[in-house]
Design a protein around this motif. Structure first.
Motif, short mmCIF file in Angstrom:
data_model
loop_
_atom_site.label_atom_id
_atom_site.label_comp_id
_atom_site.label_asym_id
_atom_site.label_seq_id
_atom_site.Cartn_x
_atom_site.Cartn_y
_atom_site.Cartn_z
N ILE A 92 0.97 -1.18 0.06
CA ILE A 92 0.10 -0.04 -0.09
C ILE A 92 0.86 1.31 -0.06
O ILE A 92 0.47 2.28 -0.72
CB ILE A 92 -0.89 -0.09 1.14
CG1 ILE A 92 -2.03 -1.09 1.02
CG2 ILE A 92 -1.68 1.24 1.57
CD1 ILE A 92 -2.75 -1.20 2.71
N MET A 93 1.85 1.50 0.85
CA MET A 93 2.61 2.57 0.99
C MET A 93 3.58 2.71 0.02
O MET A 93 4.02 3.83 -0.59
CB MET A 93 3.33 2.64 2.41
CG MET A 93 2.06 2.91 3.43
SD MET A 93 1.10 4.15 3.02
CE MET A 93 2.23 5.50 3.31
N SER A 124 5.61 3.57 10.89
CA SER A 124 4.73 4.58 11.45
C SER A 124 5.00 4.90 13.00
O SER A 124 4.40 5.79 13.43
CB SER A 124 3.29 3.61 11.41
OG SER A 124 2.84 3.48 10.18
N LYS A 132 12.73 -5.11 9.22
CA LYS A 132 13.26 -3.78 8.98
C LYS A 132 14.77 -3.64 8.93
O LYS A 132 15.59 -3.44 8.25
CB LYS A 132 12.67 -2.62 9.65
CG LYS A 132 11.07 -2.46 8.98
CD LYS A 132 10.71 -1.03 9.89
CE LYS A 132 9.23 -0.74 9.56
NZ LYS A 132 8.91 -0.49 7.91
N GLU A 159 5.59 -3.62 9.12
CA GLU A 159 5.92 -2.91 10.47
C GLU A 159 6.40 -4.07 11.37
O GLU A 159 5.73 -4.37 12.70
CB GLU A 159 4.95 -2.07 10.97
CG GLU A 159 5.08 -1.41 12.27
CD GLU A 159 5.75 -0.01 11.88
OE1 GLU A 159 6.11 0.29 10.72
OE2 GLU A 159 5.77 0.97 12.82
N ASP A 170 10.19 -5.47 -4.47
CA ASP A 170 9.52 -6.28 -3.51
C ASP A 170 9.84 -7.68 -3.67
O ASP A 170 10.63 -7.98 -4.73
CB ASP A 170 7.86 -6.18 -3.95
CG ASP A 170 7.02 -6.59 -2.50
OD1 ASP A 170 6.52 -5.69 -1.73
OD2 ASP A 170 7.04 -7.92 -2.27
N VAL A 215 -5.99 1.83 6.42
CA VAL A 215 -4.51 1.27 6.85
C VAL A 215 -4.36 -0.13 6.74
O VAL A 215 -3.28 -0.63 6.10
CB VAL A 215 -4.44 1.79 8.37
CG1 VAL A 215 -2.93 1.27 8.81
CG2 VAL A 215 -4.29 3.40 8.54
N ASN A 226 9.82 4.22 6.22
CA ASN A 226 8.72 4.69 6.37
C ASN A 226 7.63 4.13 7.51
O ASN A 226 6.62 4.16 7.69
CB ASN A 226 7.98 4.44 5.18
CG ASN A 226 6.41 4.96 5.04
OD1 ASN A 226 6.04 6.04 5.37
ND2 ASN A 226 5.37 4.10 4.69
N1 LIG Z 1 -0.88 1.50 5.74
C1 LIG Z 1 -0.60 2.49 6.17
O1 LIG Z 1 -1.85 3.22 6.09
C2 LIG Z 1 0.50 3.28 6.55
C3 LIG Z 1 0.82 4.46 6.74
C4 LIG Z 1 2.04 4.91 7.00
C5 LIG Z 1 3.10 4.08 7.26
N2 LIG Z 1 2.83 2.90 7.07
C6 LIG Z 1 3.91 1.79 7.33
O2 LIG Z 1 4.59 1.68 5.96
C7 LIG Z 1 5.01 0.37 6.02
C8 LIG Z 1 4.58 -0.70 4.97
O3 LIG Z 1 2.99 -0.66 5.31
P1 LIG Z 1 2.15 -1.09 4.11
O4 LIG Z 1 0.67 -0.84 4.60
O5 LIG Z 1 2.60 -0.58 2.70
O6 LIG Z 1 2.19 -2.78 4.31
P2 LIG Z 1 1.93 -3.76 3.09
O7 LIG Z 1 1.44 -5.23 3.80
O8 LIG Z 1 0.64 -3.14 2.17
O9 LIG Z 1 3.15 -4.03 2.19
C9 LIG Z 1 4.39 -4.27 2.52
C10 LIG Z 1 5.19 -4.75 1.31
O10 LIG Z 1 6.28 -5.40 1.98
C11 LIG Z 1 6.76 -6.51 1.04
N3 LIG Z 1 8.02 -7.00 1.98
C12 LIG Z 1 8.01 -7.81 3.05
N4 LIG Z 1 9.13 -7.99 3.56
C13 LIG Z 1 10.07 -7.58 2.59
C14 LIG Z 1 11.53 -7.41 2.33
N5 LIG Z 1 12.23 -8.05 3.25
N6 LIG Z 1 12.04 -6.92 1.18
C15 LIG Z 1 11.27 -6.45 0.34
N7 LIG Z 1 9.72 -6.41 0.22
C16 LIG Z 1 9.34 -6.92 1.59
C17 LIG Z 1 5.66 -7.37 1.11
O11 LIG Z 1 5.60 -8.27 0.24
C18 LIG Z 1 4.38 -6.22 1.13
O12 LIG Z 1 4.23 -6.10 -0.55
C19 LIG Z 1 4.78 -0.23 7.55
O13 LIG Z 1 6.13 0.03 8.08
C20 LIG Z 1 3.62 0.68 7.91
O14 LIG Z 1 3.58 0.87 9.19
C21 LIG Z 1 1.63 2.25 6.69
#
Ligand SMILES: NC(=O)c1ccc[n+]([C@@H]2O[C@H](COP(=O)([O-])OP(=O)(O)OC[C@H]3O[C@@H](n4cnc5c(N)ncnc54)[C@H](O)[C@@H]3O)[C@@H](O)[C@H]2O)c1
Length: 288
Positions: free
Chosen positions: A16-17, A123, A101, A96, A36, A239, A121
């Protein structure tokens, strides 16, 4: 990097992000490498970017032709080295979870030139703790974007203990180039926004669990009574409830009892009700 010469941005994680950050970076004219682990995630991200860029032309946010040019500035790869090796700035947007990370940052530290800035990124989590696992803590920082990235104006820039002034300055320039406003935050769990927002969301979930009101009425009360643009339950669905639960678990661990995740949230995640992305959360959706 004496003056601002940033050209290439790598985004790690295409969920998503990650896809949203890739959108903001390419529209700003940066060369973007989106990585990814999974080809399916990259496929989904590409479809999303094509759709959003087309909509942006339709709504007059970007000029005709800029959609295609923006898409052409993005490469999609399952190879992290390929994505990051020439990047001036890397923005990590994987799950997260601290161990994931840290693992990503250790790898990036080996792959990237010494001047490359590594941003997370996250949260809620500590850029100090993540940066400490690299040989360049002064070049590590958090750039906290908001969802959906193409609509949300803010980036919370969070300095770790050793983040240099130059790193902050460059991260701020990159954010401004992406047409975002910045707030500068000193590291503390949840920063400003997530700490506040998670608490409001959790309270709304507790109220729903206690039968105080329906999900619709809790959200309506917050929108019409308190002028929130979205209700806390529809926002949690946006989210992702799995992501929100991880945020709550971290805040509970670091800030204590006030942040204990609502049992209803835990139950929904166990059932696979993850919000919009899975087709159901506090509300029902067409599956993404
Ligand atoms: N969703 C929100 O509203 C939001 C808002 C701000 C910040 N965030 C933060 O952004 C980050 C991502 O959240 P998201 O909602 O996009 O999650 P998500 O689950 O939609 O996406 C995470 C992606 O990371 C990939 N991934 C996992 N491990 C990996 C690795 N080792 N190497 C490469 N890719 C990998 C997964 O395949 C997945 O496509 C988190 O830290 C979250 O807290 C989320």
């Amino acid at each position: 990097m004496g003056k601002f010469t940033m050209k290439k941005i790598a985004v790690i994680g295409g969920g998503i992000m990650g896809r949203g950050i890739a959108y903001a970076a390419t529209v700003a004219g940066f060369q973007v490498h989106l990585h990814d682990l999974y080809p399916e995630a990259l496929e989904k991200a590409k479809t999303y970017l094509e759709t959003e860029l087309r909509k942006s032309v339709h709504h007059g946010f970007i000029r005709p032709g800029e959609d295609e040019a923006s898409l052409n500035r993005i490469t999609f790869t399952t190879n992290m080295e390929e994505a990051a090796v020439e990047a001036d700035l890397v923005i990590e947007a994987v799950l997260e979870k601290m161990e994931i990370k840290v693992d990503v940052f250790k790898k990036l530290d080996k792959i990237c030139p010494s001047q490359t800035i590594l941003a997370t990124n996250t949260s809620t989590m500590s850029p100090t703790e993540i940066g400490a696992q690299t040989s360049r803590p002064e070049r590590c920082i958090a750039m906290h974007f908001f969802n959906p990235v193409h609509k949300m104006k803010l980036i919370e820039i969070v300095r770790g203990l050793d983040t240099s002034d130059e790193t902050f300055r460059i991260a701020k320039k990159a954010a401004e180039a992406m047409n975002k406003e910045v707030v500068e935050v000193n590291e503390f769990p949840g920063f400003v926004t997530s700490r506040m927002n998670c608490l409001i969301g959790n309270e709304a979930m507790n109220m729903l669990m206690e039968g105080v009101a329906s999900a619709e009425d809790i959200d309506k009360a917050m929108k019409l009574g308190l002028n929130h643009p979205m209700g806390p339950l529809e926002l949690a669905d946006l989210v992702g409830l799995d992501t929100r639960l991880r945020n709550m678990e971290y805040l509970y661990q670091t800030l204590g009892e006030k942040y204990r995740p609502c049992p209803l949230l835990i139950k929904y995640v166990k059932a696979g009700r993850l919000g919009r992305k899975s087709g159901a959360g506090f509300y029902k959706y067409d599956k993404e």
